[in-house]
Every structure is written in structure tokens, then in C-alpha cells.
Motif scaffolding. Structure first.
Motif, PDB file in Angstrom:
ATOM      1  N   ASP A  79      -6.154   3.866  -2.802  1.00 13.34           N
ATOM      2  CA  ASP A  79      -4.786   4.023  -2.305  1.00 13.34           C
ATOM      3  C   ASP A  79      -3.970   4.905  -3.251  1.00 13.34           C
ATOM      4  N   LEU A 136       0.840  -1.191   0.000  1.00 16.00           N
ATOM      5  CA  LEU A 136       0.000   0.000   0.000  1.00 16.00           C
ATOM      6  C   LEU A 136       0.876   1.241   0.000  1.00 16.00           C
ATOM      7  N   ALA A 154      -7.191   0.139   4.811  1.00 15.32           N
ATOM      8  CA  ALA A 154      -7.482  -0.691   3.648  1.00 15.32           C
ATOM      9  C   ALA A 154      -8.561  -1.719   3.971  1.00 15.32           C
TER      10      ALA A 154
END
Length: 215
Positions: free
Chosen positions: A51, A8, A16
Motif C-alpha cells: 500500500d 489504506l 488489500a
């Protein structure tokens, strides 16, 4: 945790997981009348899209989105979901309880509550419909066709990139080509085919890994 793309770039593992749970509550795996099945939120890559998108935002906007995540994650302490264990945090609820939470927020009599939910829904919806797999399943994926290079192409780089990323030069300018009418059943744009989308995902993963190594 298998539905969380790694590595990430901006989201923490906890953030997440929240977006994965929220994405599947908003967009469960579904079917279409004539086309391929609709992917779920996580299958569509909502978490990876968010993201990457957060990386493009100013720090203040990223902070506001993180506050929204925390708010929704723990709002069930005050506004519990129906059923047993309804006061657990959002990601700890059963899938049907998460759906019920969204329905309660979207149909609330309190305008402020509906507005807060609309912010989260906007994030999830824009990311879901950015997915090539979703666009293919809904018949909205763009078709492949040649486009001319025009003056505007010399001015702007791809979103989030510096001006030296502009690929065209003045010598590349071309007149609009003459073509037959576009065939609505013609081939898709390469970026929206299954092979093209997979190639793009691998490239983004490589960029992310490189950024992580540099960090």
C-alpha cells in the motif's frame, strides 16, 4: 478482514484482501531450524508495504498493478483451481486451493503464464523480505553500527521524499570512525528490533491517518 491494515492509502479494501490472500498463499506461517518462527505474509505486513509502495509509483504503474490484481482474482473462471468450487474468484478459494493455483501458474508450460505469475511473485517477495520480522527470523537483519556522514548523504533525501527532507548539512561531515571488527552477534539496527519496528509502524499509520484526514 482483521489482517488488513487500516487506513489504506492506495489499495481498495478488495485489492488489500487479494494481496492478503496471495501473501499467505506464497508465505504461510512457518518454522526455522534454530531461529524464531517465520511470520506469514500478512503477519509480515505485506499488504501495508505494498500500500505504501504504490503511493510512490507513477499512475501508469499503479494501473498496471491493479490490472494484475483483477486478472489473478478472476482467472479461476477460465483456469479453475482443483477441488470443489474451483471456479470461485481467488480470494474466495480455500487456502490450499490458492496454493495450488500458484503452483499451476509457476509450473505452466505457457511462458506467458509463468511471466504473469513472476510479476505477482516479485511484488509479494520484495514486500515480504522488507519486513523486519522476516529479516530477524532469517538472520538477515542488519546490525547496529555507527556510519560516517559523507558527501553523498548531502545529496539525496529518503526515497519518496523531497530534498528538504535531507537531514545532514556540510557541517555534519565526519571522517570514517575507526572501530573493532563488526560482531556478527552484536545488537541489531534499531529499525529492525521488535520495538523499533513497532515504532516505525505506528509512525507510518499516523502519517497515513493524517493523509486521509487531509484528503
Amino acid at each position: 478482514m482483521s489482517s488488513i491494515p487500516l487506513p489504506l492509502r492506495q489499495l481498495s479494501a478488495r485489492e488489500a484482501r487479494f494481496f492478503a490472500a496471495a501473501a499467505d498463499a506464497a508465505f504461510p506461517h512457518g518454522t526455522t531450524r534454530d531461529g524464531p518462527p517465520l511470520p506469514s505474509g500478512t503477519e509480515a505486513g505485506v499488504v501495508a508495504h505494498l500500500d505504501g509502495w504504490l503511493e510512490l509509483l507513477p499512475r501508469r504503474n499503479r494501473t498496471l498493478i491493479r490490472l494484475l490484481i483483477v486478472f489473478f482474482e478472476y482467472a479461476t473462471w477460465v483456469l479453475p483451481a482443483p477441488g470443489r468450487g474451483g471456479r470461485r474468484r481467488f480470494t474466495a478459494l480455500a487456502p490450499e486451493q490458492r496454493v495450488a493455483v500458484f503452483e499451476a501458474w509457476s509450473g505452466s508450460r505457457l511462458r506467458l503464464r509463468r511471466l504473469v505469475f513472476a510479476s505477482l511473485r516479485m511484488l509479494l517477495t520484495s514486500s515480504y523480505f522488507a519486513s523486519p520480522a522476516v529479516l530477524r527470523a532469517t538472520g538477515l537483519a542488519p546490525l547496529a553500527f555507527a556510519t560516517p556522514v559523507v558527501e553523498a548523504d548531502l545529496l539525496y533525501p529518503p526515497v519518496g521524499q523531497a530534498r528538504d527532507a535531507i537531514r545532514w548539512r556540510r557541517e555534519d561531515l565526519s571522517r570514517p570512525p575507526l572501530h573493532a571488527p563488526l560482531d556478527p552477534h552484536g545488537p541489531l539496527h534499531p529499525d529492525y528490533t521488535e520495538e523499533g519496528a513497532s515504532t516505525g509502524e505506528r509512525a507510518r499509520a499516523g502519517e497515513s491517518a493524517g493523509a486521509g484526514a487531509r484528503g
